[in-house]
Every structure is written in C-alpha cells, then in structure tokens.
Design an enzyme around this catalytic site. Structure first.
Site, mmCIF file in Angstrom:
data_model
loop_
_atom_site.group_PDB
_atom_site.id
_atom_site.type_symbol
_atom_site.label_atom_id
_atom_site.label_comp_id
_atom_site.label_asym_id
_atom_site.label_seq_id
_atom_site.Cartn_x
_atom_site.Cartn_y
_atom_site.Cartn_z
ATOM 1 N N GLU A 1 1.054 -0.610 -0.458
ATOM 2 C CA GLU A 1 -0.198 0.105 -0.128
ATOM 3 C C GLU A 1 1.138 1.326 -0.153
ATOM 4 O O GLU A 1 0.461 2.559 -0.393
ATOM 5 C CB GLU A 1 -0.557 -0.098 1.260
ATOM 6 N N THR B 1 4.091 1.772 -1.147
ATOM 7 C CA THR B 1 5.330 1.818 -2.180
ATOM 8 C C THR B 1 5.190 1.300 -3.846
ATOM 9 O O THR B 1 5.581 1.269 -4.481
ATOM 10 C CB THR B 1 6.356 0.992 -2.171
ATOM 11 N N GLU C 1 8.321 -11.943 6.689
ATOM 12 C CA GLU C 1 9.667 -11.548 5.672
ATOM 13 C C GLU C 1 10.358 -11.167 5.508
ATOM 14 O O GLU C 1 11.723 -12.142 5.940
ATOM 15 C CB GLU C 1 8.637 -10.810 4.446
#
Length: 175
Positions: A23, A25, A88
């Site tokens: 949201e 980049t 991640e």
C-alpha cells in the site's frame, strides 16, 4: 557490490528479492525499482498482490526468499503494521545469517532511527501487535529484533536522496 544478472534462472532462484509494504510503495517506488532491475537483466522477485495472505509466509515466498542472492527491503511508514512484512523481514534476516544472503535496506521516507528504536509509526504498529498477539509475544519480539537488526545495516535513506545510488548499482553486471 555486484549482482549476477540473468535473463533466465532456475525456478525459484532470483538475483534480488524485493520486500515492501504494497500500500505504501507498490505502484510507485518499488514498481520503478523492479522495472529498472528487469530492464538490466537482473532476475527479480516481486510478490503478486493477488497472492493469498496469511499470518505465515507462503511456501512460494519462502522458496523465493531462500533462493535469492540479495534482498532489498523497502521500509516505509506502514511496513511494521503488516504482520506479513514483519514475517518476511524475519525470514530474510534468517537467510542473511544462514545462507550469506546480502540484505540492503531502503528507508523510504522514514527515519532509520525510528525503525531501530521502534518510534513513531513503527512503535505504534508494534504496540498494536503486542495488544493483539498476547498469546504469541515471542513473534512480536522476533519482529522487534528484526527491525533493530535491519536498521543497523548499511542502507539508503530516501530523505537524503541516497536512493539514487541504486541506479548505479542496477546498471552494474552482478557476479
């Protein structure tokens, strides 16, 4: 620094893995960076915004992360609000330790010290995770440690226009 450029590579094997908060980049900075890498023949993984989201990283993302030579983490203001991004990040830093993967943070319109010291939006996001994950506080601590660790790495701060240096790197043939 050098990347090995390849127009083809084995399935699941990448030169660069891009990690970012969609949201913030996806349709601007990260899209341009991805396009530039691909134009230079740098095999780059970028997630598909249609990938199924969950609390754990999908097997496809784990494979892509583990089989990348480099990871570039675009730390933007809402990065820490996403459990997915934090998971991640933790996986990327694990690969840095266990596989020797190079990790390059980009501080996209955020102060690296806010990331490191969990201030501002980073602190607020972590506090929200603590509130919502009382049964899994060890994950929140892993995320805090990962944010501190990534902020200690040498990277680029977009507020100082250092990100322009990426153009020089992206035009280099990587080994």
């Amino acid at each position: 620094m050098a990347f090995a450029s390849s127009s083809t590579s084995s399935q699941g094997s990448y030169d660069v893995f891009l990690s970012f908060r969609g949201e913030d980049t996806r349709n601007n900075f990260t899209a341009h960076l991805y396009k530039e890498f691909r134009t230079k023949g740098i095999n780059t993984f970028i997630d598909d915004d249609k990938l199924e989201r969950g609390q754990v990283i999908s097997p496809a993302l784990v494979t892509a992360t583990e089989n990348s030579m480099f990871s570039i983490i675009v730390l933007s203001e809402n990065f820490a609000s996403s459990k997915w991004c934090l998971e991640e990040l933790a996986k990327i830093l694990e690969c840095m330790k266990t596989r020797g993967q190079r990790v390059l943070p980009i501080f996209y319109n955020v102060d690296p010290s806010d990331v490191k010291k969990h201030r501002g939006k980073f602190g607020a996001a972590l506090a929200e995770h603590e509130k919502n994950l009382t049964e899994n506080m060890e994950r929140v601590q892993i995320w805090k440690d990962a944010l501190t660790q990534v902020a200690n790495l040498s990277g680029w701060d977009s507020r100082n226009k250092e990100v322009k240096k990426l153009k020089a790197y992206s035009s280099t043939r990587f080994i």
